[in-house]
Write an enzyme that holds these catalytic residues in place. Structure first.
Site, PDB file in Angstrom:
ATOM      1  CB  SER A 102      -0.830  -0.440   1.345  1.00  0.00           C
ATOM      2  OG  SER A 102      -1.676  -1.213   0.900  1.00  0.00           O
ATOM      3  CG  LEU A 125      -2.926  -4.518  -2.953  1.00  0.00           C
ATOM      4  CD1 LEU A 125      -2.421  -4.566  -4.369  1.00  0.00           C
ATOM      5  CD2 LEU A 125      -1.508  -3.773  -3.242  1.00  0.00           C
ATOM      6  N   PRO A 126      -5.270  -7.099  -1.163  1.00  0.00           N
ATOM      7  CG  PRO A 126      -6.498  -8.346  -1.093  1.00  0.00           C
ATOM      8  CD  PRO A 126      -6.209  -7.643  -1.885  1.00  0.00           C
ATOM      9  CG  HIS A 127      -0.157  -6.098   1.131  1.00  0.00           C
ATOM     10  ND1 HIS A 127      -0.954  -5.228   0.887  1.00  0.00           N
ATOM     11  CD2 HIS A 127       0.881  -5.321   1.744  1.00  0.00           C
ATOM     12  CE1 HIS A 127      -1.077  -4.177   1.484  1.00  0.00           C
ATOM     13  NE2 HIS A 127       0.000  -3.671   1.742  1.00  0.00           N
ATOM     14  CB  ALA A 128       0.181 -10.393   5.102  1.00  0.00           C
TER      15      ALA A 128
END
Lengths: 96, 148
Positions: A13, B63-66
Site C-alpha cells: 500500500s 489489495l490484500p497483502h501481508a
C-alpha cells in the site's frame, strides 16, 4: 521537503501511495522527495511530512515530530494533491 | 505490455459472504500453484482486522497483502471480481487483487503498473463492468502501463 509514505508492512500500500504522491509532486511542481516504509521504521527516516491512513496517525504521532496527513484512498490523485498542498502551506507557516 | 496476472489466476463470482471469504477465494489460484501457503492467507485477513481498511486503495478496489515471509514462495498476483460487492470494514469492495511478495523489491514493477492503472478511474470502472475473465484480461493487458 522530505515525505514519507507509511503503511503496515511497507511493501504494498505505501508503495502505491508513494507513486500517487510522486505524481502529485510533478503535477503541482513541489520541491519534495518521497520514500515509503512500514510503521515500525517510520521514525528513523526523520521526515518533514508523513502521509498515511487514519488508523496509523495516533501511533505515528507518538513516534515522530513530522506533520501527519491522513489519506483515505491511496491511489486518489485529487485527495493526495489537496493534502500535499496543505503540507506545503503548513511547512511554510512553521518556517515564517 | 501484458498485465502481470495470468488468466488462470483470475476469477469472477456474483456474491461472497464476507471479505474474509473473498480473500480466501481470491487466494486459491496462488495456493494451488504453490506461490503461497495458507499462513499467508490468514495473515492478510488478520492484517485487515488489526489495521483497518487502508488496503482499499481505490473506490471498490482492495489489495490484500501481508508482510513478506516464508509463507510466500513466489511473488505473484491473483484477481477476484465480486460482482455484487462485499463490505470490507465499512467500505464496499468489488475487485480484489491479492499481492504475494516474497521480499520487499521483487514486486515493485507490478505495483508501479498497478498504481498508474488505478490513478485513472476509468480503467477500474471498465474492469468492474466485466461479465467474464476474458474481458478483465483484455482490459488489463491494454491499460496496465509499463513502469515509467
Amino acid at each position: 521537503m522530505k515525505i514519507l509514505a507509511v503503511c503496515g508492512f511497507g511493501v504494498g500500500s505505501s508503495m502505491i501511495l508513494k507513486m500517487t504522491i510522486q505524481k502529485a509532486i510533478r503535477e503541482l511542481g513541489v520541491d519534495a522527495q518521497v520514500v515509503h516504509t512500514d510503521i515500525s521504521d517510520a521514525a528513523s527516516h526523520k521526515p518533514d511530512v508523513i502521509f498515511t491512513s487514519k488508523e496509523f496517525v495516533n501511533d505515528l504521532e507518538r513516534r515522530t515530530n513530522a506533520n501527519l496527513y491522513a489519506i483515505k484512498t491511496y491511489s486518489n490523485l485529487e485527495e493526495v494533491k489537496s493534502q500535499l498542498q496543505r503540507a506545503v502551506e503548513d511547512l511554510k507557516q512553521e518556517t515564517e | 505490455m501484458a498485465a502481470p496476472i495470468q488468466k488462470k489466476h483470475m476469477q469472477i463470482i456474483e456474491h461472497v459472504s464476507g471479505y474474509d471469504a473473498a480473500i480466501r477465494l481470491a487466494s486459491e489460484p496462488l495456493l494451488n500453484d504453490g506461490y503461497i501457503t495458507n499462513d499467508y492467507v490468514e495473515a492478510m485477513i488478520e492484517s485487515i482486522k488489526k489495521h483497518g481498511p487502508y488496503i482499499v486503495l481505490a473506490e471498490e478496489f482492495a489489495l490484500p497483502h501481508a508482510r513478506p515471509s516464508e509463507a510466500v514462495l513466489e511473488t505473484g498476483l491473483s484477481l477476484l471480481l465480486v460482482q455484487k460487492g462485499v463490505d470490507l470494514e465499512g467500505r464496499n469492495v468489488k475487485l480484489f487483487i491479492v499481492l504475494a511478495a516474497k521480499d520487499s523489491t521483487s514486486h515493485q514493477d507490478y505495483l508501479k503498473g498497478l498504481a498508474e492503472f488505478l490513478m485513472e478511474p476509468a480503467n477500474l470502472k471498465a474492469v468492474l463492468a466485466c461479465e467474464d475473465v476474458d474481458c478483465i484480461k483484455t482490459i488489463l493487458d491494454e491499460r496496465w502501463s509499463p513502469s515509467s
